[in-house]
Motif scaffolding. Sequence first.
Motif, PDB file in Angstrom:
ATOM      1  N   ALA A   1       0.826  -1.209   0.000  1.00  0.00           N
ATOM      2  CA  ALA A   1       0.000   0.000   0.000  1.00  0.00           C
ATOM      3  C   ALA A   1       0.861   1.259   0.000  1.00  0.00           C
ATOM      4  O   ALA A   1       0.561   2.235  -0.706  1.00  0.00           O
ATOM      5  N   GLU A   2       1.952   1.241   0.755  1.00  0.00           N
ATOM      6  CA  GLU A   2       2.772   2.440   0.899  1.00  0.00           C
ATOM      7  C   GLU A   2       3.667   2.684  -0.316  1.00  0.00           C
ATOM      8  O   GLU A   2       3.785   3.817  -0.789  1.00  0.00           O
ATOM      9  N   THR A   3       4.313   1.637  -0.822  1.00  0.00           N
ATOM     10  CA  THR A   3       5.312   1.838  -1.878  1.00  0.00           C
ATOM     11  C   THR A   3       4.751   1.662  -3.284  1.00  0.00           C
ATOM     12  O   THR A   3       5.221   2.316  -4.212  1.00  0.00           O
ATOM     13  N   SER A   4       3.764   0.800  -3.449  1.00  0.00           N
ATOM     14  CA  SER A   4       3.250   0.504  -4.795  1.00  0.00           C
ATOM     15  C   SER A   4       1.981   1.267  -5.119  1.00  0.00           C
ATOM     16  O   SER A   4       1.712   1.576  -6.282  1.00  0.00           O
ATOM     17  N   LEU A   5       1.171   1.546  -4.084  1.00  0.00           N
ATOM     18  CA  LEU A   5      -0.098   2.227  -4.325  1.00  0.00           C
ATOM     19  C   LEU A   5      -0.046   3.697  -3.938  1.00  0.00           C
ATOM     20  O   LEU A   5      -0.979   4.447  -4.221  1.00  0.00           O
TER      21      LEU A   5
ATOM     22  N   SER B   1      -6.402   1.195  -9.947  1.00  0.00           N
ATOM     23  CA  SER B   1      -6.970   2.042  -8.900  1.00  0.00           C
ATOM     24  C   SER B   1      -6.462   1.613  -7.528  1.00  0.00           C
ATOM     25  O   SER B   1      -6.665   0.461  -7.120  1.00  0.00           O
ATOM     26  N   PRO B   2      -5.804   2.506  -6.780  1.00  0.00           N
ATOM     27  CA  PRO B   2      -5.362   2.154  -5.421  1.00  0.00           C
ATOM     28  C   PRO B   2      -6.507   1.720  -4.520  1.00  0.00           C
ATOM     29  O   PRO B   2      -6.352   0.822  -3.691  1.00  0.00           O
ATOM     30  N   VAL B   3      -7.665   2.347  -4.676  1.00  0.00           N
ATOM     31  CA  VAL B   3      -8.815   1.999  -3.838  1.00  0.00           C
ATOM     32  C   VAL B   3      -9.262   0.565  -4.122  1.00  0.00           C
ATOM     33  O   VAL B   3      -9.514  -0.223  -3.198  1.00  0.00           O
ATOM     34  N   VAL B   4      -9.356   0.218  -5.414  1.00  0.00           N
ATOM     35  CA  VAL B   4      -9.779  -1.131  -5.781  1.00  0.00           C
ATOM     36  C   VAL B   4      -8.741  -2.158  -5.337  1.00  0.00           C
ATOM     37  O   VAL B   4      -9.078  -3.235  -4.824  1.00  0.00           O
ATOM     38  N   SER B   5      -7.466  -1.840  -5.519  1.00  0.00           N
ATOM     39  CA  SER B   5      -6.405  -2.760  -5.098  1.00  0.00           C
ATOM     40  C   SER B   5      -6.436  -2.995  -3.593  1.00  0.00           C
ATOM     41  O   SER B   5      -6.325  -4.140  -3.122  1.00  0.00           O
TER      42      SER B   5
ATOM     43  N   LEU C   1       1.991  -3.940 -16.238  1.00  0.00           N
ATOM     44  CA  LEU C   1       1.093  -3.777 -15.100  1.00  0.00           C
ATOM     45  C   LEU C   1       1.057  -2.311 -14.676  1.00  0.00           C
ATOM     46  O   LEU C   1       1.918  -1.522 -15.062  1.00  0.00           O
ATOM     47  N   PRO C   2       0.054  -1.924 -13.870  1.00  0.00           N
ATOM     48  CA  PRO C   2       0.049  -0.557 -13.336  1.00  0.00           C
ATOM     49  C   PRO C   2       1.332  -0.268 -12.554  1.00  0.00           C
ATOM     50  O   PRO C   2       1.964  -1.176 -12.004  1.00  0.00           O
ATOM     51  N   ASP C   3       1.701   0.995 -12.478  1.00  0.00           N
ATOM     52  CA  ASP C   3       2.959   1.389 -11.829  1.00  0.00           C
ATOM     53  C   ASP C   3       2.966   0.969 -10.357  1.00  0.00           C
ATOM     54  O   ASP C   3       1.961   1.089  -9.653  1.00  0.00           O
ATOM     55  N   ASP C   4       4.110   0.449  -9.897  1.00  0.00           N
ATOM     56  CA  ASP C   4       4.233   0.063  -8.490  1.00  0.00           C
ATOM     57  C   ASP C   4       5.431   0.737  -7.830  1.00  0.00           C
ATOM     58  O   ASP C   4       5.977   0.229  -6.845  1.00  0.00           O
ATOM     59  N   GLY C   5       5.836   1.865  -8.370  1.00  0.00           N
ATOM     60  CA  GLY C   5       6.945   2.602  -7.779  1.00  0.00           C
ATOM     61  C   GLY C   5       8.295   1.954  -7.984  1.00  0.00           C
ATOM     62  O   GLY C   5       9.260   2.282  -7.300  1.00  0.00           O
ATOM     63  N   GLY C   6       8.368   1.007  -8.931  1.00  0.00           N
ATOM     64  CA  GLY C   6       9.635   0.341  -9.210  1.00  0.00           C
ATOM     65  C   GLY C   6       9.993  -0.762  -8.239  1.00  0.00           C
ATOM     66  O   GLY C   6      11.104  -1.307  -8.296  1.00  0.00           O
TER      67      GLY C   6
END
Length: 441
Positions: free
Chosen positions: A245-249, A307-311, A384-389
């Motif tokens: 949640a913190e690093t990818s979303l 979507s971070p909310v959906v994830s 895939l959607p971006d996950d902050g690397g």
Amino acid sequence: MRGGTGRPALTYTATRRACYTGFVTQAVVNNLAPLLFIVFQTSYDVPVEMLGRLVLLNFGVQLLTDLAAVRFADRTGYRIPLVLAHALAVLGLVLLAVAPAVAPTPYVGLCVAVIVYAIGGGLLEVMVSPVVESLPSPQEGKAAAMSLLHSFYCWGQVAVVGGTTAVLAMTGFGSWQVLPLLWAVVPAVNLVVFLRVPLPPTVPDEHRLSLRSLFGAPAFVCALVLMMTAGAAELTMSQWSSFFAETSLGVAKTWGDLAGPGLFAALMGVGRIVYGLWGARIPLAPTMIGAGSLSVVCYLVATLSPSPVVSLAACALCGLAVSIMWPGTFSLAAARFPLGGAAMFAVLAVMGDLGGAVGPWLTGAVADLTAASTGLLGSLAAALPDDGGTGLRVGLLGAAVFPLVLVVCATVWTALGRRAAESAGVLAAAEAGIEVTIPER
């Protein structure tokens, strides 16, 4: 009724409550460190794979403890291992607070603390479930009682997430060492309780089903696979959802912890409470097939949704999906092999901890490989959607295989149970002199 000291004698109700608190203790030792992963990474510069290695170490040591317990679980009785488990949990949590500052390196200190409290966690996993299984209750309610017991692991996790998040929000990362010391109060108090409560006897050697007989039964081998995949499916999402949640979303830590592992644990607890209340009327194996299927969907949605909310919602719903897997496997095995004894629970716990160790570690290892890859894994991460690397979306996507294997294995269990029932029917009919023909399938 009073004991010889003049104090009121404790009943099995007190024993049951102590077992519930024992699972709260296990939730503390399993879930506190992952909530501090972001602290360890920023304060001690610990890479993602090494954070995953702490999870591997925790459940790997629990696995070794389970293996050792196979040999003595039915011989020592329950009291000594349960008291020792709580003492080690207290010591390990205290070390988590102080060892990083005094060890040769902070990471070594973290590892020492994890090893100590993991031994306690392994003993709790082995000893608490057979105690509750042995307490007086109707046979048809055994699975429900086991599910209710395991729900307290979830409420413990909810308390750890909520309490830890609140303290960090108020004090910041600089005072994180107070958290393990506060949580050490739980096992310290329960240690005293387990010195006094009455405990049921273990299964005598002459009545207990041997491990060789258990391993020779296809249904038990199936139960072992169920347990391993249940542990992997549950712990992978539980251990990584905060960091994800913190690093990818891109969610703030407070909200990420509450909406990720916090809501995950709450829904897992709700699922176990529901089955604990009404489970006697619900067929267990088909329920596990449905739960495994829902878990697969949750892993896929969490990793594929932009979507971070959906994830986050998928991460949380996964708690409901996995809620019945671990206690359900215990109940299936206990019903099929009622004379398996504490040793059987120890073997099952070995497989559950193996899944709990390997699943999160593999996820972290795949994430690290993905983050450094320019090949197939890198291409998949780019799609895939971006996950902050971090590569964690690819790691969690691969983890969907764990609940998928559980679905297959639960289906096999159902088929084995049907075949056993048919064989028993044919035998009973033959003894009564009735000829029976089983239709072709």
